[in-house]
Write an enzyme that holds these catalytic residues in place. Structure first.
Site, PDB file in Angstrom:
ATOM      1  N   ARG A 246       1.487   6.394   1.815  1.00 41.00           N
ATOM      2  CA  ARG A 246       0.219   6.328   1.107  1.00 41.00           C
ATOM      3  C   ARG A 246      -0.250   4.880   1.043  1.00 41.00           C
ATOM      4  O   ARG A 246       0.551   3.950   0.927  1.00 41.00           O
ATOM      5  CB  ARG A 246       0.345   6.907  -0.319  1.00 41.00           C
ATOM      6  CG  ARG A 246       0.387   8.434  -0.351  1.00 41.00           C
ATOM      7  CD  ARG A 246      -0.934   9.036   0.101  1.00 41.00           C
ATOM      8  NE  ARG A 246      -0.964  10.502   0.052  1.00 41.00           N
ATOM      9  CZ  ARG A 246      -0.766  11.297   1.091  1.00 41.00           C
ATOM     10  NH1 ARG A 246      -0.471  10.776   2.278  1.00 41.00           N
ATOM     11  NH2 ARG A 246      -0.852  12.607   0.965  1.00 41.00           N
ATOM     12  N   GLU A 275      -9.180   5.066   1.331  1.00 37.51           N
ATOM     13  CA  GLU A 275      -9.668   5.870   2.458  1.00 37.51           C
ATOM     14  C   GLU A 275     -10.965   6.607   2.103  1.00 37.51           C
ATOM     15  O   GLU A 275     -11.098   7.081   0.972  1.00 37.51           O
ATOM     16  CB  GLU A 275      -8.597   6.903   2.850  1.00 37.51           C
ATOM     17  CG  GLU A 275      -7.334   6.270   3.374  1.00 37.51           C
ATOM     18  CD  GLU A 275      -6.303   7.307   3.829  1.00 37.51           C
ATOM     19  OE1 GLU A 275      -6.678   8.489   4.018  1.00 37.51           O
ATOM     20  OE2 GLU A 275      -5.144   6.928   3.993  1.00 37.51           O
ATOM     21  N   HIS A 293      -5.335   8.029   9.618  1.00 34.22           N
ATOM     22  CA  HIS A 293      -4.572   9.045   8.889  1.00 34.22           C
ATOM     23  C   HIS A 293      -4.277  10.252   9.780  1.00 34.22           C
ATOM     24  O   HIS A 293      -4.682  11.388   9.490  1.00 34.22           O
ATOM     25  CB  HIS A 293      -5.319   9.470   7.629  1.00 34.22           C
ATOM     26  CG  HIS A 293      -4.403  10.027   6.568  1.00 34.22           C
ATOM     27  ND1 HIS A 293      -4.604   9.839   5.234  1.00 34.22           N
ATOM     28  CD2 HIS A 293      -3.263  10.774   6.661  1.00 34.22           C
ATOM     29  CE1 HIS A 293      -3.648  10.446   4.534  1.00 34.22           C
ATOM     30  NE2 HIS A 293      -2.819  11.024   5.396  1.00 34.22           N
TER      31      HIS A 293
END
Length: 327
Positions: A246, A275, A293
């Site tokens: 993360r 993000e 991602h």
């Protein structure tokens, strides 16, 4: 709570999912699909919570206390598509009687593959090489051109030895002959540790003694900025940082500074603190590999994730225990 067999529960799906998953949902539930695949804002999420029995949500849905405070509330299950659920306020969900599930296990192998891909890209400077070639700046082969470093035989430090951390460890040790250090709240079982010749150390030692550090911890108050300026300074100048966990686990400002000053040689990132925004300092650097991602972005993983969420929805609709309850 069991749902009456005579009525099909209404399930809102917040993003487009693979066709087999959407078909399974449509056969079993009164499903509301997001065909344009437009991210739902707070108002749209609240409408879903007010009008659906369950919501199949994703990491792009911000389900904080304010959104979950909607009146009236109809939703009784948030079936999250993904392992991480830090975008859901579990305390607020619990207070409102909403169960929360996730999809563990099914994305392990693909995320581990991606972590190793980032290691290779960063150590061998492959992103830089491709950019050079595409920009027509390549003048041909010569002995000192674009030298990276060998990955095989180096020391890998893993922070967080859960499913994905262990899968990365197996690839690194058995595929690349790497030496393995790891920091984790729980030690590996003796047999598994012996098979990997893994040494359990503290986090600082992982950074100080590893050629490559790979992060595999969840997002929490405890792990926020686990990688800060001090820990980056512990790494050797040729060190590489990999993050497929993360974004907020890394202090991105400190990482930009470390990459700019040559404190470490490079980084490979698949996740970011804000993000889809990416720190402009990272975008400006050549010695960092940046992916959008993609950790679980295979057809196989995404179908398996969707079907895992579907199984939790079915269990909930039948009043059974939820297989993957996290809140």
């Amino acid at each position: 709570h069991p749902v009456s067999v005579s009525t099909r529960p209404v399930v809102t799906v917040t993003r487009r999912l693979p066709a087999p998953v959407e078909s399974a949902l449509a056969e079993r539930f009164d499903v509301r699909l997001n065909r344009p695949d437009t991210p739902l804002d707070a108002a749209a999420l609240q409408e879903a919570l007010a009008t659906s029995d369950a919501v199949l949500c994703t990491v792009s849905d911000r389900l904080g206390a304010e959104v979950l405070g909607v009146e009236p509330l109809r939703t009784r299950l948030l079936a999250n598509f993904g392992v991480g659920f830090e975008h859901i306020n579990l305390d607020a969900a619990r207070a409102r009687g909403i169960a929360v599930t996730n999809t563990p296990g099914v994305l392990t192998e693909d995320t581990a593959d991606l972590a190793v891909a980032l290691m290779l890209m960063a150590t061998r400077r492959l992103g830089e090489g491709e950019r050079e070639l595409r920009a027509a700046r390549w003048a041909g082969w010569h002995p000192m051109h674009h030298l990276g470093r060998r990955l095989s035989g180096k020391t890998l430090g893993i922070v967080g030895m859960g499913r994905i951390g262990r899968a990365v460890a197996r690839r690194a040790v058995h595929g690349f002959g790497m030496r393995l250090l790891y920091a984790s709240r729980t030690e590996l079982p003796a047999g598994e540790a012996a098979a990997l010749d893994a040494v359990h150390v503290d986090v600082d030692r992982v950074f100080a003694e590893s050629d490559v550090v790979s992060l595999h911890v969840p997002s929490s108050g405890e792990t926020r900025h686990l990688v800060d300026a001090r820990r980056l300074e512990l790494m050797p100048p040729h060190g590489i940082l990999i993050n497929t966990s993360r974004g907020d686990v890394v202090d991105e400002g400190a990482l930009v500074d470390a990459l700019q000053r040559g404190v470490i040689a490079g980084a490979g990132l698949d996740v970011y603190a804000e993000e889809p925004r990416v720190n402009p300092g990272l975008l400006a650097l050549q010695n960092v590999v940046l992916l959008p991602h993609l950790g679980s972005a295979t057809v196989e993983s995404r179908i398996a994730m969707g079907m895992r969420a579907f199984e939790n929805l079915v269990a909930w609709s039948e009043g059974r225990e939820l297989p993957d309850r996290v809140g």
